[in-house]
Design a protein around this motif. Structure first.
Motif, mmCIF file in Angstrom:
data_model
loop_
_atom_site.group_PDB
_atom_site.id
_atom_site.type_symbol
_atom_site.label_atom_id
_atom_site.label_comp_id
_atom_site.label_asym_id
_atom_site.label_seq_id
_atom_site.Cartn_x
_atom_site.Cartn_y
_atom_site.Cartn_z
ATOM 1 N N ASN A 1 -13.515 6.766 -3.378
ATOM 2 C CA ASN A 1 -12.816 7.147 -4.607
ATOM 3 C C ASN A 1 -13.566 6.237 -5.687
ATOM 4 O OD1 ASN A 1 -10.986 7.020 -6.628
ATOM 5 N ND2 ASN A 1 -9.239 6.626 -5.221
ATOM 6 N N GLU B 1 -2.772 3.774 -4.550
ATOM 7 C CA GLU B 1 -4.080 4.144 -5.181
ATOM 8 C C GLU B 1 -4.355 2.647 -6.056
ATOM 9 O OE1 GLU B 1 -5.652 6.767 -5.383
ATOM 10 O OE2 GLU B 1 -4.093 7.863 -4.157
ATOM 11 N N ASP C 1 -7.549 -3.472 -1.603
ATOM 12 C CA ASP C 1 -8.620 -4.555 -1.197
ATOM 13 C C ASP C 1 -7.770 -5.564 -0.332
ATOM 14 O OD1 ASP C 1 -11.021 -6.180 -2.337
ATOM 15 O OD2 ASP C 1 -9.461 -7.452 -2.115
ATOM 16 N N TYR D 1 0.710 -1.098 0.031
ATOM 17 C CA TYR D 1 0.119 0.021 0.067
ATOM 18 C C TYR D 1 0.829 1.202 -0.121
ATOM 19 C CZ TYR D 1 -3.608 3.295 1.491
ATOM 20 O OH TYR D 1 -4.372 4.260 1.501
ATOM 21 N N SER E 1 -6.114 -0.469 -6.661
ATOM 22 C CA SER E 1 -7.611 -1.107 -6.075
ATOM 23 C C SER E 1 -7.288 -2.447 -5.529
ATOM 24 C CB SER E 1 -8.520 -1.064 -7.113
ATOM 25 O OG SER E 1 -8.169 -1.839 -8.174
ATOM 26 N N MET F 1 -12.091 3.648 0.275
ATOM 27 C CA MET F 1 -12.272 3.097 -1.034
ATOM 28 C C MET F 1 -13.481 3.323 -1.719
ATOM 29 S SD MET F 1 -10.969 -0.580 0.156
ATOM 30 C CE MET F 1 -10.977 -1.552 -1.489
ATOM 31 N N GLU F 2 -14.614 3.279 -1.059
ATOM 32 C CA GLU F 2 -15.965 3.886 -1.447
ATOM 33 C C GLU F 2 -15.994 5.295 -1.900
ATOM 34 O OE1 GLU F 2 -18.355 2.105 -2.316
ATOM 35 O OE2 GLU F 2 -18.832 0.267 -0.878
ATOM 36 N N ASP G 1 -15.068 -4.176 -3.649
ATOM 37 C CA ASP G 1 -15.437 -5.540 -4.123
ATOM 38 C C ASP G 1 -16.406 -6.181 -3.144
ATOM 39 O OD1 ASP G 1 -14.887 -7.167 -6.775
ATOM 40 O OD2 ASP G 1 -14.656 -8.485 -4.859
ATOM 41 N N ASP H 1 -12.723 5.592 -8.497
ATOM 42 C CA ASP H 1 -11.713 4.684 -9.535
ATOM 43 C C ASP H 1 -11.439 3.444 -8.717
ATOM 44 O OD1 ASP H 1 -11.769 6.756 -11.459
ATOM 45 O OD2 ASP H 1 -9.790 7.839 -10.458
ATOM 46 N N VAL H 2 -11.759 3.356 -7.508
ATOM 47 C CA VAL H 2 -11.481 1.958 -6.803
ATOM 48 C C VAL H 2 -12.691 1.339 -6.236
ATOM 49 C CG1 VAL H 2 -10.491 1.138 -4.641
ATOM 50 C CG2 VAL H 2 -9.406 3.187 -5.630
#
Length: 395
Positions: A365, A334, A340, A329, A336, A362-363, A371, A367-368
């Protein structure tokens, strides 16, 4: 004429004067000698006793006579009973002082004489930390675009870090227009980067040519026909086959391994192969591939991420898995898949608050996103094996 009288007493015990005859004088003399011999016996006996004591005394042992002890100065007595101030030998103190100076110097030298950004960049490159090196070189090159040696190092680090877009930008705009006018020594320095760029260019051109063909078999045949050309290595051809010409997981794994074996410049394929080995359930092989990738680039984010996943799949240390995930990370904040995996590792370590906080990030963003499988793992509806295993081409 009458003889004079002898008034000398023969014996102090005699009563009155007495004239002694010759016989009497001799008897008196014998008696006196016997008396002197008797008196000398104790003296001789004492002398013999003292001599015997001297002979019985061990060598090198001297005792201070009582009369000598009385003559010792009071200051000397005080000095003789003064407590000791330490137990170390005298030579130890200078050595201890030098060691202390060395230790202080080791810790203080970097603060007193910090390394320059160029030194830090060169060290990172030599240590195969290409993410750090490329960042530092780019910052330096932005301030001095006329430094051709710096341009060479910048392009090389970007190539190893797989930031080929930035590498092409430096070459196309700053190097190619004036390469014929550059110092030959500078050109020689950047030749490895130029060769890599030429190889990538030739690869893209070849790919465009074969893309017009109808089947994968025709495309593969066209690529193989280019084998042996100066700018297209067999490793590049193997990589293109793996990416574009086949969907069979086993074949793709073999081609990715072949890419590195035939062209070690493309070491990033090792981590890609490791991921496919992990999905196939070949966890030990995956670990070996990830470790080989890190031997070529210590800052390969995919390799760190892969080791975090395999550690969890093998039921290993949560702390160890988290260290790998956090490193990935740090290198690709950035990414995804990296985010995750970090969230998954938090859940593995029962750190649900940290996992939920990251998932919220993440939510936010677009672009990410998050899942569905991660949400299901958090809810206990899916296992790690269901998420990260499966013999298909994926992450």
């Amino acid at each position: 004429m009458a003889k004079e009288k002898n008034n000398t007493p023969a014996n102090e015990a005699a009563t009155g004067p007495e004239i002694l005859s010759d016989r009497e004088k001799k008897a008196a003399m014998k008696a006196k000698a016997a008396s002197e011999k008797t008196d000398a016996a104790p003296v001789a006996e004492k002398m013999e006793t003292a001599a015997a004591q001297v002979e019985s005394t061990p060598e090198n042992t001297e005792e201070t006579p009582a009369w000598a002890e009385k003559s010792v100065d009071e200051g000397e007595i005080a000095a003789s009973v003064k407590p000791k101030t330490g137990t170390f030998p005298k030579w130890f103190i200078p050595i201890l002082a030098v060691a202390a100076l060395v230790i202080v110097g080791v810790f203080m030298y970097p603060r007193l004489f910090p390394k320059t950004p160029r030194q830090l960049a060169d060290e990172a490159f030599a240590d195969k930390r290409f993410a750090t090196a490329s960042k530092l070189y780019q910052e330096l090159y932005a301030e001095n675009e006329t430094d051709d040696e710096l341009a060479a190092m910048c392009m090389l680090s970007l190539f190893h870090h797989q930031d080929w877009t930035a590498m092409f930008a430096i070459y196309d705009y700053n190097i190619a227009p004036r390469i014929t006018e550059m110092d030959p020594a500078a050109v020689e320095k950047m030749q490895p980067a130029i060769d890599a760029i030429d190889s990538l260019d030739a690869t893209v051109n070849a790919l465009n040519e074969v893309a017009t063909l109808s089947t994968n078999e025709e495309r593969i045949a066209a690529l193989e026909a280019k084998s042996g050309q100066p700018k297209i290595s067999d490793g590049i051809i193997a990589f293109l086959k793996a990416v574009y010409m086949t969907t069979d997981p086993a074949e793709v794994r073999a081609l990715l391994g072949e890419t590195y074996e035939k062209d070690p410049r493309f070491h990033f394929t090792l981590a890609q192969k490791g991921t496919l080995e992990r999905r196939a359930g070949n966890l030990d092989t995956a670990v070996a591939d990830y470790q080989r990738a890190l031997a070529e680039d210590k800052e390969d984010a995919e390799a760190h991420r892969g080791l975090a996943i395999v550690t969890m799949l093998q039921g290993g240390s949560g702390k160890k898995a988290l260290s790998y995930a956090q490193k990935a990370y740090e290198l690709a904040p950035e990414g995804s898949f990296v985010m995750d995996t970090l969230a998954t590792t938090y859940i593995y370590n029962n750190q649900k608050e940290e996992a939920e906080a990251l998932m919220a990030l993440m939510e936010a963003n677009p672009d990410v996103g998050v899942d569905d499988t991660l949400k299901q793992y958090l809810a206990g509806e899916k296992t790690l094996e269901q998420i990260y295993l499966g013999d298909e081409i994926g992450s």
